[in-house]
Write an enzyme that holds these catalytic residues in place. Structure first.
Site, short mmCIF file in Angstrom:
data_model
loop_
_atom_site.label_atom_id
_atom_site.label_comp_id
_atom_site.label_asym_id
_atom_site.label_seq_id
_atom_site.Cartn_x
_atom_site.Cartn_y
_atom_site.Cartn_z
N GLU A 283 0.59 -1.07 -0.34
CA GLU A 283 0.24 0.27 0.24
C GLU A 283 1.21 1.29 -0.03
O GLU A 283 1.56 1.16 1.20
CB GLU A 283 -0.52 -0.19 1.41
CG GLU A 283 -2.23 1.01 0.94
CD GLU A 283 -2.25 2.43 1.86
OE1 GLU A 283 -1.45 3.31 1.46
OE2 GLU A 283 -1.92 2.31 2.92
N CYS B 136 -2.12 8.11 3.52
CA CYS B 136 -2.41 7.93 2.38
C CYS B 136 -3.18 8.67 1.24
O CYS B 136 -3.03 8.03 0.09
CB CYS B 136 -1.80 6.89 2.56
SG CYS B 136 -2.97 5.60 2.72
#
Length: 486
Positions: free
Chosen positions: A256, A290
């Site tokens: 990720e 993020c």
């Protein structure tokens, strides 16, 4: 001084093979509160030798853990979840102290992080195989799903609870063992979590936490042949390096990685709802997420009104120590993070952007930075191409749907995206055209345990959460039975 109801949750040793241990060298590093600069703890500065021992312990623990029934593993995970619930006030205070986010946000992260443990405790009992119609009468074809083996993970500092549970919970639910290396800025949450796992009865070696050198520990976790699966959350450049290291032993990987999320507001959007979503997406955790909005595209017809409302809302945030009542934005994690925000603001202003809110370090000093809004931002500015990871909202103009979709997709990243519109046709078209792993329509709150979290392009590989999340910790085995017609 950090006050906890259960002071034993503030650990200053790592946890390997069921034992609380110091570094072989005796070296430690300081964990500090980014809001005050105060030292919270000294944590073992471990390296390759300790990581090797953790991997070997995980290997020894794997088969007995794998052989437990899904129900037995589920019950242990549920006990772990119950202990988190019981200790959530202490866990929130630890999180705020080491990471800086307001206490309310820390509780929100805990709720999200704990939900993954509860979810995967149930998913442990839903790992199903298949039978396949046989090609001939004397054969039977069976497909099973089995735990991949020893797994390892490296987690970031921005969500030091949730980023751990969403990796550890599916691994343990699947029947795998796990070695974790948490970020050195925020190891206290990880150590408290493994302490609660120990109390829950999760066996020695099944879940170990090794603190210290990212390079030395990471090299063992990515290069050791006994580690069969590696999971990482962090930047794309580091992710690429780790993928290369994992390639030597052909590990399964989940990544990720970085994002450059577009947040699109069409003329027909509910303006107040869009401002509310932009505030959540951009300024939660001081913009250090993020999936936060990195590029905010606003259509010509509502550009000025949106900018005015967003600037007013951003200016209304209250900065301070996260444990203080009423604080809605904490400090950034460190000085380097502040400098990047300053660099992006300076570059944008030099190239013609206009500052309408914030724009400088806060009077509180340290790594506190004012919530900032820039208008008249263009594609030639750094903020259009680089992930800011801070409380900076840059507003770009656009005229048409086709134009903004092209702009939104003009990046190597593809993690999260958002747009606001009340036109059902547009909702369907834009959802399909955005090249992202996740799309939020009229909402910025997209992460939950029931949905697959992950990106496309250079934003990552694999998914976390949902029924798909446990698949990354399983291998498919095909069994062909012959001679069964006799």
């Amino acid at each position: 001084m950090l006050e906890l109801k259960d002071p034993s949750l503030l650990k200053q040793q790592a946890f390997i093979d069921g034992l609380w241990v110091s570094a072989d060298s005796g070296e430690t590093f300081a964990v500090t509160n980014p809001a005050t600069g105060d030292e919270l703890a000294r944590i073992p500065q471990m390296g390759a030798a300790e990581a090797e021992r953790a991997v070997l312990a995980a290997h020894r623990a794997f088969k007995p853990w794998k052989r437990k029934t899904a129900k037995e593993r589920a019950e242990l995970l549920q006990r772990w979840y119950a202990l988190m619930l019981e200790n959530q006030e202490d866990l929130a205070r630890l999180l705020t102290a080491e990471q800086g986010k307001p206490l309310a946000e820390a509780h929100g992260e805990l709720g999200n992080g704990m939900s993954f443990v509860q979810w995967f405790a149930e998913e442990a009992k839903r790992v199903y195989g298949d039978t396949i119609p046989q090609p001939s009468a004397d054969k039977r074809l069976i497909v099973t799903k089995e735990p991949i083996g020893v797994t390892a993970a490296i987690t970031p500092w921005n969500f030091p609870h949730a980023m751990i549970t969403r990796k550890v919970a599916p691994a343990l639910a699947a029947g795998c063992s796990m070695v974790l290396r948490p970020a050195s800025q925020t190891p206290l949450s990880a150590l408290a979590l493994v302490a609660l796992a120990e109390r829950a009865g999760i066996p020695a070696g099944v879940f170990s936490v090794v603190t210290g050198s990212a390079t030395q520990i990471g090299s063992v976790l990515t290069g050791h042949p006994l580690v069969r699966k590696f999971s990482f959350t962090g930047s794309t450049p580091v992710g690429k390096l780790l993928i290369g290291q994992c390639a030597e032993t052909v590990k399964k990987v989940s990544m990720e990685l970085g994002g450059n999320a577009p947040f699109i507001v069409f003329d027909d959007a509910d303006l107040d709802l869009a401002v509310e979503g932009a505030m959540l997406s951009k300024f939660r955790n001081a913009g250090q997420t993020c999936v936060c909005a990195n590029r905010i595209y606003v259509q010509d017809g509502i550009y000025e009104r949106f900018a005015e409302k967003l600037a007013a809302a951003a200016s209304g945030l209250r900065l301070g120590n996260g444990v203080e009542a009423g604080v809605t934005q904490g400090p950034m994690i460190d000085e380097n993070a502040v400098r990047k925000v300053e660099e992006h603001i300076s570059d944008a202003l030099e190239k013609g952007a206009r500052l309408i809110a914030g724009g400088q370090r806060h009077a509180l000093g340290g790594s506190f930075f004012e919530p900032t809004v820039l208008t008249e931002v263009t594609a030639q500015m750094k903020v259009a191409h680089e992930e800011t990871f801070g409380p900076l909202a840059p507003l770009f103009r656009f005229s048409s749907e086709d134009e903004v979709v092209e702009l939104a997709n003009a990046t190597e990243f593809g993690l999260a995206s958002y747009f606001y519109s009340r036109d059902i046709g547009r909702v369907l078209r834009v959802s399909e055209d955005l090249e992202y792993g996740m799309v939020g329509v009229n909402t910025a709150a997209i992460a939950n345990e029931m949905a697959p979290f992950g990106g496309v392009k250079q934003s990552g590989l694999g998914r976390e959460g949902s029924r798909y999340g446990i698949e990354d910790y399983l291998e498919i085995k095909y069994v062909c039975l012959g001679g069964v017609d006799r």
